[in-house]
Design an enzyme around this catalytic site. Structure first.
Site, mmCIF file in Angstrom:
data_model
loop_
_atom_site.group_PDB
_atom_site.id
_atom_site.type_symbol
_atom_site.label_atom_id
_atom_site.label_comp_id
_atom_site.label_asym_id
_atom_site.label_seq_id
_atom_site.Cartn_x
_atom_site.Cartn_y
_atom_site.Cartn_z
ATOM 1 N N THR A 106 0.746 -1.171 0.042
ATOM 2 C CA THR A 106 0.011 -0.151 0.091
ATOM 3 C C THR A 106 0.982 1.255 0.098
ATOM 4 O OG1 THR A 106 0.075 -0.001 2.349
ATOM 5 C CG2 THR A 106 -1.849 -1.025 1.284
ATOM 6 N N HIS B 211 5.264 21.880 -1.607
ATOM 7 C CA HIS B 211 5.099 22.161 -0.269
ATOM 8 C C HIS B 211 5.702 21.597 0.805
ATOM 9 C CE1 HIS B 211 0.864 23.789 -1.459
ATOM 10 N NE2 HIS B 211 1.956 24.428 -2.469
ATOM 11 N N HIS C 102 6.428 27.873 2.690
ATOM 12 C CA HIS C 102 6.668 26.265 2.908
ATOM 13 C C HIS C 102 7.904 25.971 3.811
ATOM 14 C CE1 HIS C 102 2.980 25.869 0.625
ATOM 15 N NE2 HIS C 102 3.688 26.420 -0.252
HETATM 16 C C1 RB5 Z 1 2.529 -7.379 2.928
HETATM 17 O O1 RB5 Z 1 1.642 -8.163 2.970
HETATM 18 C C2 RB5 Z 1 1.929 -5.663 3.251
HETATM 19 O O2 RB5 Z 1 1.375 -5.696 4.418
HETATM 20 C C3 RB5 Z 1 2.928 -4.703 3.086
HETATM 21 O O3 RB5 Z 1 3.266 -4.754 1.860
HETATM 22 C C4 RB5 Z 1 2.538 -3.347 3.172
HETATM 23 O O4 RB5 Z 1 1.247 -2.990 2.432
HETATM 24 C C5 RB5 Z 1 2.236 -2.778 4.728
HETATM 25 O O5 RB5 Z 1 1.969 -1.625 4.778
#
Ligand code: RB5
Length: 146
Positions: free
Chosen positions: A67, A98, A133
């Site tokens: 993520t 910024h 900034h």
């Molecule tokens: C791995 O499964 C996942 O938790 C990692 O890549 C990440 O997204 C964590 O923030």
């Protein structure tokens, strides 16, 4: 300009793609790993890239996990690192203009390669606006220094 890159297993393919693409664009890339796709823990690689920033081995870092959130949390634990998780090119422009962000974090499970490369290019080519900034970034540094 030297750029550091690192990932976990969820960001590995995107790391490899961005590394090769940026090399073709003329950037010098230091790959902090992993070297092969294997299950690893994102804090270990965020730490390596953050330390590369702090030692001035690299000017900017790119960290990719599933993520981008875990990498962002860890990188921002290091005093002097300003990591920004970007999902759009506009995020990347503003993170540089910024916030003077020096680490970009991306979600390998969230965005495609084409968009990721565009985000990276905007991040690396946009300069800090300074002015008001700078005053705010200086306040971040003051907080870091207790
Ligand atoms: C791995 O499964 C996942 O938790 C990692 O890549 C990440 O997204 C964590 O923030």
């Amino acid at each position: 300009m030297k750029i550091g890159i690192g990932s976990d297993h969820a960001g590995f393919e995107l790391k490899e793609y961005l590394k090769e693409s940026l090399k073709k664009e003329g950037y010098e890339i230091i790959d902090y790993g992993p070297e092969i796709k294997k299950v690893v823990d994102y804090p270990d690689y965020a730490e390596k890239v953050a330390k590369g920033i702090l030692s001035k081995e690299i000017e900017f870092g790119i960290l990719i996990c599933g993520t981008g959130i875990g990498m962002d949390i860890v990188a921002n634990k290091f005093k002097g690192v300003r990591a920004a998780r970007c999902c759009t090119t506009y995020d990347a422009v503003l993170a540089r203009q910024h916030n003077d962000a020096n680490v970009l974090t991306l979600g390998g499970r969230l965005i495609g390669k084409g968009l990721a490369l565009e985000i990276v290019k905007e991040f690396l080519s946009t300069t800090f606006t300074k002015g008001r900034h700078l005053r705010r970034v200086n306040k971040i540094k003051k907080i870091e220094n207790g």
